[in-house]
Design an enzyme around this catalytic site. Structure first.
Site, PDB file in Angstrom:
ATOM      1  N   HIS A   1      72.521  51.741 108.694  1.00  0.00           N
ATOM      2  CA  HIS A   1      71.091  51.467 108.559  1.00  0.00           C
ATOM      3  C   HIS A   1      70.633  50.283 109.410  1.00  0.00           C
ATOM      4  O   HIS A   1      69.727  49.533 109.032  1.00  0.00           O
ATOM      5  CB  HIS A   1      70.719  51.228 107.101  1.00  0.00           C
TER       6      HIS A   1
ATOM      7  N   HIS B   1      69.579  64.663 110.576  1.00  0.00           N
ATOM      8  CA  HIS B   1      69.292  63.847 109.393  1.00  0.00           C
ATOM      9  C   HIS B   1      68.491  64.721 108.430  1.00  0.00           C
ATOM     10  O   HIS B   1      67.494  65.316 108.797  1.00  0.00           O
ATOM     11  CB  HIS B   1      68.468  62.625 109.810  1.00  0.00           C
TER      12      HIS B   1
END
Length: 391
Positions: A208, A308
Site C-alpha cells: 500500500h 485488482h
C-alpha cells in the site's frame, strides 16, 4: 437502444459499501454493474447521478463514444471521476451482450483461456503462526494463490485483523525511520506462510505504498528466499520513477496499478517498465473499456495483468470476463472469503462460481449475475455511512 433511466443503490457490503447500478433502455433492456470506493460512497453516488442526467436518450450501443464523452467532457480526471464512468461502462457492456444473447467475453473477442486463475486474501494477523493458519485455510478451500499485507503496519484494512495495535503507526510516512528489526520481523511471517503453503502456492505482498525506495529494496531482499509472485505498491503509487528504481534493483516482480485512472495515467508506468505486473481495476479505471486499453498497452511491453478486484459478484464477473480474453492475463484478485461470502448472494441472482481457485467463463448472456432489485430497495434505506470515514 436509447437509455431511458439510470438507477443506483448504495448498500452495505460487510467490509465496505458497494454501489450497484442499472441502466434501462426505452424498450426495457437492462444492464447492471457494481463499484465501490471506500470512504467516498456519497461522492461516487453524486457523480453517477450527474452522469445519468446526460445519458438519457443516448444510444446505449455506442460504448466507446460514451466512454470518451464522460471522461473528456468532465474536464477534470482522476479516479473519483473514472469510478463513476466504470459503473456506466460495465453496465453498458452487460446491456449490449444481453441484447444479443451472448456473454460479455464473446463481445470482447472470445475466451482466450478456459479458466481464470484467482488469488484471495489471508490476514497478516498478530503472529507468523496466525498468517500461516490463514494461508492454510485458503489453500484448503482450493485457492492456489494468497496475498496479505505488511505485518505490523496495519490495524484495519481489508485483509488484516490485528489483535493488538500495529507496531508501525498508521500515520507513519515512508520517509520516517523504521526499527532495524522490521524487515526480519516481516520475513518471519513469510517463512511461516511458505511452510504452510508449500512450494506450489503463489504468495504475494501488498505494501500500500508504505515504504521509500531504499526500504522497499531492503524488504524485497529480506523476502527473496520465499519466492513471492509479486510485491505490490512497495512505494507511493504516484511515482513511476520510484517504482522503476525498485524494479531495477530486486529480483521479485513489482506490481502496481490499482489506482490508475485510465490508459493515459497507466502509460508512464508501463512504457518505462516501472512494473512487471500491471493491476488495473475494472471498477475504478473507467470500466471494461479502459481496462482493456491498459491491458493492450501492457501486452505491447510484455507486462502481465493481475487485476485488482477486492469487490463483489458483479464487478468480479466484469473483471473475469475481460480476463478470460487477454493473452497477457496472469491472475485476478478475489475477495470471495468467508467474511464476505454471504453478501455475494444477497444482492444478485447467479453470483459467479469460484471453484478450485478459478472461475470458468460462462456462456449465459451478459455478465451472468443479475441484480436482486427487491433486496437492494430494501437495503438502501438502512445503509449507515460512517462519518468517521471507515467505509
Amino acid at each position: 437502444m436509447r437509455i431511458a433511466r439510470v438507477r443506483r443503490w448504495p448498500v452495505e457490503f460487510g467490509l465496505y459499501n458497494a454501489i450497484y447500478v442499472q441502466i434501462e433502455t426505452e424498450d426495457g433492456l437492462v444492464g447492471e454493474a457494481e463499484v465501490a470506493m471506500r470512504r467516498r460512497t456519497r461522492s461516487v453516488v453524486a457523480l453517477i447521478d450527474e452522469m445519468a442526467d446526460n445519458l438519457v436518450g443516448v444510444d446505449a450501443t455506442r460504448i466507446e463514444r460514451i466512454q470518451e464523452r464522460l471522461y473528456r467532457d468532465a474536464f477534470l480526471g482522476g479516479t473519483l471521476l473514472t469510478i463513476a464512468i466504470s459503473a456506466i461502462d460495465q453496465a453498458l457492456w452487460d446491456l449490449n451482450a444481453r441484447a444479443l444473447g451472448v456473454p460479455v467475453h464473446r463481445l470482447l473477442g472470445g475466451a482466450f483461456r478456459d479458466e481464470v486463475l484467482l488469488y484471495t486474501h489471508a490476514a497478516a494477523s498478530g503472529s507468523p503462526e496466525g498468517l500461516a493458519a490463514g494461508v492454510r485455510d485458503r489453500v484448503e478451500r482450493g485457492f492456489r494463490a494468497v496475498k496479505t499485507t505488511l505485518p505490523g503496519f496495519y490495524e484495519k484494512v481489508t485483509s488484516v485483523r490485528h489483535d493488538r495495535a500495529p507496531l508501525v503507526a498508521p500515520h507513519h510516512t515512508e520517509t520516517e525511520i523504521l526499527s532495524p528489526w522490521v524487515f526480519g520481523y516481516i520475513a518471519e511471517y513469510f517463512a511461516a506462510a511458505r511452510e504452510a503453503a508449500g512450494r506450489d502456492v503463489h504468495l504475494m505482498l501488498d505494501c500500500h505504498g508504505r515504504l521509500n525506495v531504499a526500504n522497499a529494496i531492503r524488504l524485497a531482499e529480506a523476502l527473496e528466499p520465499y519466492g513471492l509472485t509479486f510485491i505490490e505498491e512497495p512505494v507511493p503509487f504516484e511515482r513511476p520513477d520510484w517504482l522503476r528504481e525498485v524494479s531495477g534493483r530486486v529480483s521479485t516482480p513489482i506490481a502496481a496499478g490499482e489506482r490508475w485512472g485510465n490508459h493515459l495515467t497507466s502509460a508512464p508506468f508501463i512504457e518505462s517498465h516501472a512494473v512487471a505486473v500491471a493491476q488495473p481495476d475494472v471498477g475504478l479505471c473507467g470500466g471494461i473499456t479502459a481496462a482493456r486499453r491498459i491491458a493492450n498497452l501492457a501486452e505491447a511491453h510484455a507486462i502481465s495483468i493481475a487485476f485488482h478486484n477486492p469487490l463483489g459478484p458483479l464487478q468480479s464477473a466484469a473483471t473475469w470476463h475481460l480476463a478470460a480474453t487477454l493473452p497477457n492475463f496472469m491472475i485476478s484478485e478475489s475477495l470471495f472469503i468467508p467474511e464476505q461470502a454471504a453478501y455475494w448472494e444477497r444482492y444478485v441472482v447467479g453470483a459467479p462460481v469460484v471453484e478450485g481457485g478459478v472461475w470458468h467463463p460462462t456462456e449465459g448472456p451478459g455478465l451472468g449475475p443479475t441484480l436482486n432489485v427487491r433486496e437492494l430497495d430494501r437495503s438502501e434505506p438502512n445503509l449507515v455511512l460512517d462519518l468517521g470515514g471507515t467505509r
